[in-house]
Structure formats: structure tokens, C-alpha cells
Design a protein around this motif. Structure first.
Motif, mmCIF file in Angstrom:
data_model
loop_
_atom_site.group_PDB
_atom_site.id
_atom_site.type_symbol
_atom_site.label_atom_id
_atom_site.label_comp_id
_atom_site.label_asym_id
_atom_site.label_seq_id
_atom_site.Cartn_x
_atom_site.Cartn_y
_atom_site.Cartn_z
ATOM 1 N N ALA A 122 1.180 -0.043 3.896
ATOM 2 C CA ALA A 122 -0.341 0.210 3.911
ATOM 3 C C ALA A 122 -0.605 -0.066 2.636
ATOM 4 O O ALA A 122 -2.014 -0.021 2.474
ATOM 5 N N ASN A 278 -0.048 -5.203 -0.041
ATOM 6 C CA ASN A 278 -1.342 -4.801 0.854
ATOM 7 C C ASN A 278 -2.317 -4.159 -0.046
ATOM 8 O O ASN A 278 -2.337 -3.244 -0.662
ATOM 9 N N GLY A 281 -4.925 -1.052 0.582
ATOM 10 C CA GLY A 281 -4.286 0.306 0.475
ATOM 11 C C GLY A 281 -5.307 1.157 -0.539
ATOM 12 O O GLY A 281 -5.334 0.726 -1.736
ATOM 13 N N ASP A 285 -4.337 6.672 0.948
ATOM 14 C CA ASP A 285 -3.140 6.226 1.826
ATOM 15 C C ASP A 285 -1.821 6.801 1.535
ATOM 16 O O ASP A 285 -0.977 6.469 2.621
ATOM 17 N N TYR A 341 -4.816 5.089 9.197
ATOM 18 C CA TYR A 341 -4.448 3.714 8.889
ATOM 19 C C TYR A 341 -5.127 2.653 9.854
ATOM 20 O O TYR A 341 -5.745 1.880 9.187
ATOM 21 N N VAL A 346 -6.421 -0.653 7.338
ATOM 22 C CA VAL A 346 -5.226 -1.165 6.358
ATOM 23 C C VAL A 346 -4.237 -1.708 7.143
ATOM 24 O O VAL A 346 -3.373 -2.422 6.864
ATOM 25 N N LEU A 347 -4.015 -1.143 8.387
ATOM 26 C CA LEU A 347 -2.733 -1.765 9.155
ATOM 27 C C LEU A 347 -3.509 -1.634 10.466
ATOM 28 O O LEU A 347 -4.205 -0.816 11.239
ATOM 29 N N CYS A 352 1.553 -0.947 12.605
ATOM 30 C CA CYS A 352 2.228 0.445 12.635
ATOM 31 C C CYS A 352 3.379 0.504 13.518
ATOM 32 O O CYS A 352 4.285 1.051 13.106
#
Length: 537
Positions: A122, A278, A281, A285, A341, A346-347, A352
Motif C-alpha cells: 500500500a 506505491n 500511500g 496507511d 486500503y 490505495v489497493l 489485497c
């Protein structure tokens, strides 16, 4: 005539049923009361000795532990092939993996691995590293921040190594802190911090080895006597503030100030540094999942202790099922992290879910070591190792009782160094200590249990085959040989002061006197080292 035959048939049938029941009962009694010929003799100690010797020779923990298990099964079955195989699997591996407490610990480890993978993917870890890089302007600040983060992530040592390394690497690189020093700071805030944190996988494991006692309560009461863990933290902070290094670490730090962070011909983990991060993030996070994990684990612990059924907080915590509590808490922490997330985008949900097998794979070495360590403990238990050592200590060491904590500390160091695992050392030594001191001197039992834990952590900290040592090298992306060689003088220094402190504690038997003396001794040693060695500015 037919009626007589029927009556005879009924009597014969009844007699056969009674006979079969008797045979079954006696056979069952024979199985449950089986005692191996080598029970409670010196031979009961041979399996762990074999494992230690092989670990020292081969530097490989998996095969060494398994061969130790094999020797224990051979002794238990009296050299029967069928009995050996049955004991290894039915009485060993399958038995320990069927234990609900052990399974709870394994579930906790797997969920931790998944959460670390999630936070890294993330970008939370990288974001924290960028934020820290903007606010930390000195080498001292970078090292203190690494120590602080390591202390805050006290739930599990694997979690610590995998997270602190990825978070602090950019910060320490920018401030020219060598990778060897970063690896030491990671390693020294992993197991030494976890072993004094009641809410951790280590507390759960230690509590499980204290049979017939309130394991968690004893763990908490033993914290002030865990000299190695406490003095390691004092030593780290003191050396950073005093700006002094010694041994081969001083060479690495000097080279790092000139731009060489590795002090090796090549650059280990060079390919890992090019991994894509990423950029979506944020610091939250990383912070929110860790806070959720800690809070959920606390709630899970007190839930299993009956807090929501009327028990007080302290009472609920002391009588909690740590294995179930940590598993429940980490699961809900994982769920909250996934929801966070996905909500923040972010994901994705698919990304995930992809972290689940990756996190599981990251914990496979830990699971293997735990399984083999538990199985080796089962072998030594079946051979009566605890009874043998307990009887030996009780009969021959009455005049040296006050010195036993220091001796136990050294034994724990040796066992953990040879096997590379602290938990296996707990499993061997703690039941012996409980059996020796439970009825004779409860206070000395607490000090000795703490000596077991401190010695196991010290040996694990020094051992090149320890999973935590290897993970610290990987987390810092430092050459493993460099990490071991630079860390060893520091660990031995803390161990020497701890040994003296356990001698004192064995006589005064109060933490109010022993702990301040131990800290004072550690600070005096640091002052002497600074006087002998030129400070690193």
C-alpha cells in the motif's frame, strides 16, 4: 433342549463380551502407561544435545532440529522402526499441530505476515520513510527514530524486522548510517522488546510453556528481571547519544560517513532497491493498521479472559487465552486494514487478496521452526527430560540455589545460540525451572524464568542461524555475515553485564535493587568503552 442351548449361548456370549472388554481395558491401560526405558535419565537430554551439536556444525537449523526429533523418537520407541515413525508424526508433529494453542500462534503469525505485505504494497511503509526523511536531520535522530519505531512495534519480532527495515532504510541511508548498524538496531529492538511486552506472540508462547501456573501473570512479574532485554535497550540508546562504537561496527560506521554504507565488495539486495513503490500511500496507511492491530489484540486478550462477562481488566488479562486472543485481534486488525486500503483506493480488493499467500509464504520459515521446536519439546517431554534435570538440580544444587539464575542464563544462551530459536529454548528450560522452584522458592522461580527468557533472547540475538537475525539482515538489506560479526561484540557486552546482574538478583531477590544496579553497571561499561574507543561523530 433348545432353551438350554440358548441359555448356554447367552452365557458364552456374555463371557466373551466381558473378556473382550477386559482385554481392551488392559490394552488401553498398557498403552497409556507405557514408559520408555530411557525415561528420566541422561539419555532424555541427548536429543536436544544432538540438535545443538549439528546446528553448530552445519549452521542449518531445520535438519538439525529434525534429527534431534528423530533421535528422541528412537529412544522413546526403544529402537523400534514402527514406533519411531509413529512417535515422530503421531506423538510429535501431528500432536503439536493439533494443539489449539499452537494453531492459534500459527494463525497469528500468518496474519502478521499478511499485514506486513499489505502495508508494504500500500506504500504506507515508504510514505513513513519519506516523512521521516524530511523531519530527521542527523545521524543521532535517524538511529533514535529507528529504536523508537522498533520499540513501538512490539507485537512480534518478525513483524518488527520486516516493517522497521523497510520504513527506516531510506532515512538511515540519507543520514549515512551503515547498513550493519541499521541491522543491529532492528535486531536489538525485535526479540528484546517482544520478550518484555505482555501483548505479543512471545508472551503467548512463554505463557504456554508454564504448565500448572498463571503463565501470563508470571511473564509480567518476570519483566523487571529480564536484564538482557532491558540492558540491550539501555545500551542502544546510550551508545547513540554518546556517539561511540567499538569492534568491527566502528569500521562500518566510519566508512558510512565517507559514503560506503555496506563495507563489502558487492552490494547485497541491490535488485531489491529497484522495486516499484506505491506512491498513493500515506503515513496513515502505516500508523492506522499498527494501532488497530495493537488495540484489537488487547480487546481479543481481555475478551478471552472474560472482561465482557464481568471480570476486571487486570483479572481478564491475567486469565486470558493469549493464543486465541491474539488470533482474534489480529484477524479484526487485518479486516480493518483491508477496508481502509480499499476505501482509500490505495489497493484494490484483488490486490489485497493477493497479499494473503505472499504473507503466508513470508512466515513459512517461522512456522517450520516453531513446528520442529514444539516437536523436539514433545520428544524431550516424552523421555522425561524435565523430571531428570529437575531431580538433578534439586538434589545437587541446594547450596548453589542463589547462583542458579546466572547459570540458567548461560545455559539459555548456549541452547538458543546453537539452535537459532528462542522458543525451543523456552520449551526445554521453563518447565524445568517451574518444577524445581514452584514449591520451594516462588520468587527465585520468577527470576529464573526471566533468566531463561533473557538467555534465550541473547543466544537467539547472537546466533547466525536465527530466523530473527536473518530477517534483520534482510530488513536492513545488509550482508548477513557483516550483521552477525558487527553485532556479536555488542550482544556479548550486554550478556556479560546481564550475567553479573543475575548473580546479584539471585541473592537480593528484589527488582528494586537488582535492576537499578544492572542499569548503572551498563552505563559504567559504556563510559569505559567511550574512554577506550574514539567516539564516532
Amino acid at each position: 433342549m433348545r432353551n438350554k442351548r440358548r441359555r448356554w449361548a447367552m452365557w458364552v456370549s456374555a463371557a466373551l463380551v466381558v473378556l473382550l472388554c477386559a482385554v481392551t481395558v488392559f490394552a488401553g491401560e498398557g498403552e497409556t502407561e507405557y514408559v520408555p526405558k530411557m525415561y528420566a535419565t541422561f539419555w532424555a537430554l541427548v536429543p536436544p544435545i544432538v540438535a545443538i551439536a549439528l546446528a553448530l556444525i552445519t549452521k542449518e537449523v531445520y535438519s538439525s532440529l529434525f534429527i534431534g526429533i528423530l533421535v528422541g523418537a528412537v529412544f522413546y520407541s526403544n529402537f523400534s522402526f514402527e514406533g519411531t515413525v509413529t512417535q515422530i508424526f503421531q506423538g510429535g508433529i501431528i500432536s503439536v499441530l493439533s494443539d489449539s494453542y499452537n494453531v492459534g500462534i500459527l494463525v497469528f503469525l500468518v496474519i502478521l505476515g499478511v499485514m506486513v505485505c499489505l502495508m508494504n504494497n500500500a506504500g504506507g511503509s515508504a510514505a513513513f520513510g519519506r516523512w521521516a526523511g524530511e523531519h530527521i536531520k542527523s545521524r543521532v535522530g535517524a538511529q533514535l527514530a529507528t529504536i523508537l519505531l522498533g520499540v513501538l512495534i512490539f507485537i512480534d519480532d518478525y513483524f518488527n524486522c520486516l516493517t522497521v527495515g523497510s520504513v527506516m532504510r531510506p532515512v538511515t541511508d540519507k543520514q549515512q548510517v551503515s547498513r550493519a548498524k541499521l541491522a543491529y538496531l532492528i535486531d536489538a529492538t525485535a526479540a528484546p522488546v517482544c520478550i518484555i511486552a505482555p501483548i505479543s506472540s512471545w508472551a503467548a508462547a512463554v505463557s504456554g510453556f508454564v504448565e500448572g501456573e498463571d503463565g501470563l501473570s508470571l511473564f509480567v512479574r518476570a519483566i523487571p528481571y529480564n536484564f538482557y532485554a532491558l540492558l540491550t535497550i539501555v545500551m542502544m540508546v546510550g551508545m547513540v547519544l554518546m556517539k561511540v562504537e567499538f569492534g568491527s561496527m566502528a569500521v562500518h560506521e566510519k566508512n558510512a560517513k565517507n559514503g560506503d554504507l555496506y563495507t563489502t565488495p558487492g552490494r547485497p539486495y541491490a535488485s531489491a532497491e529497484t522495486e516499484k513503490e506505491n506512491t498513493r500511500g500515506k503515513v496513515m496507511d502505516l500508523v492506522i493498521p499498527i494501532l488497530c492491530l495493537v488495540i484489537c489484540c488487547v480487546i481479543g486478550m481481555i475478551y478471552t479472559g472474560g472482561f465482557f462477562e464481568g471480570a476486571g481488566f487486570v483479572e481478564a488479562f491475567s486469565q486470558s487465552d493469549a493464543s486465541v486472543g491474539l488470533a482474534l485481534g489480529s484477524f479484526f486488525g487485518l479486516v480493518i486494514t483491508v477496508i481502509l486500503y480499499i476505501a482509500r483506493r490505495v489497493l484494490s480488493f484483488r490486490e489485497c487478496m493477493a497479499c494473503i499467500p505472499d504473507g503466508f509464504k513470508a512466515m513459512v520459515p517461522a512456522i517450520l521452526i516453531l513446528t520442529f521446536a514444539w516437536t523436539l519439546k514433545a520428544m524431550t517431554d516424552s523421555l522425561g527430560a524435565a523430571e531428570y534435570v529437575g531431580n538433578l538440580v534439586q538434589s545437587s544444587a541446594n547450596g548453589f540455589m542463589n547462583l542458579l539464575p546466572a547459570i540458567i542464563f548461560l545455559v539459555g544462551c548456549g541452547l538458543a545460540f546453537a539452535t537459532g530459536t528462542s522458543w525451543g529454548t523456552f520449551g526445554i528450560l521453563i518447565p524445568i525451572v517451574v518444577s524445581v522452584f514452584a514449591n520451594s522458592n516462588p520468587q527465585l522461580m520468577i527470576i529464573s524464568i526471566s533468566a531463561c527468557m533473557a538467555g534465550a533472547v541473547c543466544g537467539d540475538h547472537c546466533s547466525p542461524i536465527s530466523d530473527t537475525t536473518i530477517m534483520a539482515s534482510a530488513g536492513a538489506q545488509c550482508d548477513h555475515v557483516n550483521h552477525v560479526s558487527t553485532q556479536l561484540p555488542y550482544a556479548i557486552t550486554a550478556a556479560a553485564v546481564s550475567f553479573v546482574s543475575y548473580i546479584i538478583a539471585g541473592f537480593v531477590q528484589t527488582a528494586w535493587i537488582a535492576l537499578p544496579i544492572a542499569i548503572l553497571l551498563m552505563l559504567i561499561v559504556l563510559v569505559v568503552i567511550k574512554a577506550i574507543n574514539r567516539p564516532v561523530s
